[in-house]
Design an enzyme around this catalytic site. Structure first.
Site, PDB file in Angstrom:
ATOM      1  N   GLU A  43      22.424  33.233  21.604  1.00 18.35           N
ATOM      2  CA  GLU A  43      22.399  34.038  20.520  1.00 18.35           C
ATOM      3  C   GLU A  43      21.684  35.425  20.456  1.00 18.35           C
ATOM      4  O   GLU A  43      21.210  36.012  19.869  1.00 18.35           O
ATOM      5  CB  GLU A  43      22.098  33.497  19.310  1.00 18.35           C
ATOM      6  CG  GLU A  43      22.989  32.428  18.680  1.00 18.35           C
ATOM      7  CD  GLU A  43      24.213  33.007  18.160  1.00 18.35           C
ATOM      8  OE1 GLU A  43      24.531  34.281  18.191  1.00 18.35           O
ATOM      9  OE2 GLU A  43      24.839  32.504  17.247  1.00 18.35           O
TER      10      GLU A  43
ATOM     11  N   HIS B 236      16.545  32.138  13.308  1.00 18.33           N
ATOM     12  CA  HIS B 236      18.165  32.262  13.029  1.00 18.33           C
ATOM     13  C   HIS B 236      18.201  30.585  12.895  1.00 18.33           C
ATOM     14  O   HIS B 236      17.768  29.844  13.842  1.00 18.33           O
ATOM     15  CB  HIS B 236      18.980  32.562  14.165  1.00 18.33           C
ATOM     16  CG  HIS B 236      20.469  31.783  14.194  1.00 18.33           C
ATOM     17  ND1 HIS B 236      21.149  32.009  13.120  1.00 18.33           N
ATOM     18  CD2 HIS B 236      21.053  31.299  15.164  1.00 18.33           C
ATOM     19  CE1 HIS B 236      22.304  31.228  13.387  1.00 18.33           C
ATOM     20  NE2 HIS B 236      22.373  31.092  14.757  1.00 18.33           N
TER      21      HIS B 236
ATOM     22  N   HIS C  58      20.631  27.058  11.153  1.00 13.63           N
ATOM     23  CA  HIS C  58      21.793  26.438  10.675  1.00 13.63           C
ATOM     24  C   HIS C  58      21.454  25.743   9.333  1.00 13.63           C
ATOM     25  O   HIS C  58      22.128  24.336   9.143  1.00 13.63           O
ATOM     26  CB  HIS C  58      22.496  25.639  11.700  1.00 13.63           C
ATOM     27  CG  HIS C  58      23.009  26.356  12.839  1.00 13.63           C
ATOM     28  ND1 HIS C  58      23.632  25.533  13.982  1.00 13.63           N
ATOM     29  CD2 HIS C  58      22.920  27.758  13.231  1.00 13.63           C
ATOM     30  CE1 HIS C  58      24.106  26.596  14.757  1.00 13.63           C
ATOM     31  NE2 HIS C  58      23.533  27.996  14.320  1.00 13.63           N
TER      32      HIS C  58
ATOM     33  N   TYR D 253      14.558  35.225  -8.631  1.00 14.93           N
ATOM     34  CA  TYR D 253      14.067  36.484  -8.196  1.00 14.93           C
ATOM     35  C   TYR D 253      13.466  36.532  -6.780  1.00 14.93           C
ATOM     36  O   TYR D 253      13.011  37.382  -6.029  1.00 14.93           O
ATOM     37  CB  TYR D 253      12.904  36.977  -9.247  1.00 14.93           C
ATOM     38  CG  TYR D 253      11.795  36.008  -9.348  1.00 14.93           C
ATOM     39  CD1 TYR D 253      10.814  36.008  -8.323  1.00 14.93           C
ATOM     40  CD2 TYR D 253      11.741  35.013 -10.363  1.00 14.93           C
ATOM     41  CE1 TYR D 253       9.504  35.190  -8.322  1.00 14.93           C
ATOM     42  CE2 TYR D 253      10.472  34.403 -10.563  1.00 14.93           C
ATOM     43  CZ  TYR D 253       9.380  34.414  -9.606  1.00 14.93           C
ATOM     44  OH  TYR D 253       8.488  33.391  -9.415  1.00 14.93           O
TER      45      TYR D 253
ATOM     46  N   HIS E 153      28.438  29.647   9.514  1.00 15.27           N
ATOM     47  CA  HIS E 153      27.594  29.463  10.809  1.00 15.27           C
ATOM     48  C   HIS E 153      25.993  29.315  10.302  1.00 15.27           C
ATOM     49  O   HIS E 153      25.421  28.227  10.856  1.00 15.27           O
ATOM     50  CB  HIS E 153      27.653  30.999  11.403  1.00 15.27           C
ATOM     51  CG  HIS E 153      26.798  30.888  12.640  1.00 15.27           C
ATOM     52  ND1 HIS E 153      27.097  31.792  13.848  1.00 15.27           N
ATOM     53  CD2 HIS E 153      25.740  30.290  13.283  1.00 15.27           C
ATOM     54  CE1 HIS E 153      26.323  31.546  14.601  1.00 15.27           C
ATOM     55  NE2 HIS E 153      25.432  30.687  14.507  1.00 15.27           N
TER      56      HIS E 153
ATOM     57  N   TYR F 259       1.719  41.746  -4.901  1.00 14.76           N
ATOM     58  CA  TYR F 259       1.445  40.425  -4.874  1.00 14.76           C
ATOM     59  C   TYR F 259       0.431  40.046  -3.954  1.00 14.76           C
ATOM     60  O   TYR F 259       0.415  40.743  -2.780  1.00 14.76           O
ATOM     61  CB  TYR F 259       2.832  39.631  -5.072  1.00 14.76           C
ATOM     62  CG  TYR F 259       2.758  38.170  -4.832  1.00 14.76           C
ATOM     63  CD1 TYR F 259       2.528  37.450  -6.042  1.00 14.76           C
ATOM     64  CD2 TYR F 259       2.687  37.711  -3.474  1.00 14.76           C
ATOM     65  CE1 TYR F 259       2.383  36.147  -5.712  1.00 14.76           C
ATOM     66  CE2 TYR F 259       2.596  36.147  -3.588  1.00 14.76           C
ATOM     67  CZ  TYR F 259       2.608  35.442  -4.502  1.00 14.76           C
ATOM     68  OH  TYR F 259       2.524  34.082  -4.485  1.00 14.76           O
TER      69      TYR F 259
END
Length: 222
Positions: free
Chosen positions: A83, A101, A103, A122, A163, A218
């Protein structure tokens, strides 16, 4: 190695430890299975990335894999993740310092159902707004990277249809936290929408903008 090279070498070593720790965390938290998913971090013009097909618990300091922004290997002997085009596309088109990344089960399930994750909470504001689903393309392809970039426009995370997920941030911790928030958001929507005869209440765009403004202040001052 000259004295001037030492800070860079140390930064690369720290980044690689962070990549491995984050990859192992994604497996421990159930966001990936086996060697699925991948993690990267950028140090200057070098991208440290998990290698292809190697279990995360077997990776050590000598297994570091580094490529330049064109994908040419500049560090290590192992082949980078398949990837890699996805990761490099993020770095070329943003100021990201890290990409995660996964799954993740709930997020991947939602990717098969919607073009955009419904605004059920939110937490979407933490990802820049409603999270889009990138159209399907085979893993490791330029087409997938291009689809992802379109879905990431003005966002820090997206779903990849059938994916998984992609998130990025200023650090590995931030990128990973966004992944965890996205998985939680998808799990929440699936849970709420599974109640027979009921539809989840959704936030309006105006309500989400209000949260986005509030989040700017925040946390602890620093």
């Amino acid at each position: 190695m000259s004295v001037s090279d030492q800070p860079r070498e140390e930064a690369i070593e720290r980044a690689w430890r962070g990549v491995v720790d984050t990859a192992r965390r994604s497996a421990a938290d159930g966001l990936v299975v086996g060697t699925s998913g991948n993690v990267s971090a950028r140090v200057g013009g070098t991208v440290l990335v998990t290698p292809s097909g190697v279990p995360y618990d077997r990776l050590g300091p000598n297994d570091a894999v580094g490529v330049d922004l064109e994908g040419r290997r500049v560090l290590g002997d192992l082949a980078p993740t398949s990837e890699l085009p996805l990761h490099l596309a993020v770095y070329r088109n943003s100021d990201a310092a890290a990409v995660v990344h996964t799954h993740a089960v709930h997020a991947t399930a939602v990717s098969t159902l919607v073009e955009e994750v419904p605004l059920v909470h939110y937490a979407a504001a933490m990802l820049g707004g409603p999270v889009r689903t990138a159209p399907y393309a085979r893993y490791g392809t330029r087409e997938l990277a291009d689809n992802m970039l379109a879905a990431l426009r003005d966002r820090t995370g997206c779903l990849l249809r059938n994916h998984g997920t992609v998130t990025y941030g200023d650090s590995l911790d931030q990128a990973y936290d966004r992944t965890a928030q996205l998985e939680w958001l998808c799990r929440l929507w699936l849970t709420a929408s599974s109640v027979p005869g009921r539809e989840p209440a959704l936030l309006s765009p105006a309500q989400l903008r209000e949260v986005t403004e509030a989040l700017k202040g925040y946390g602890q001052p620093g």
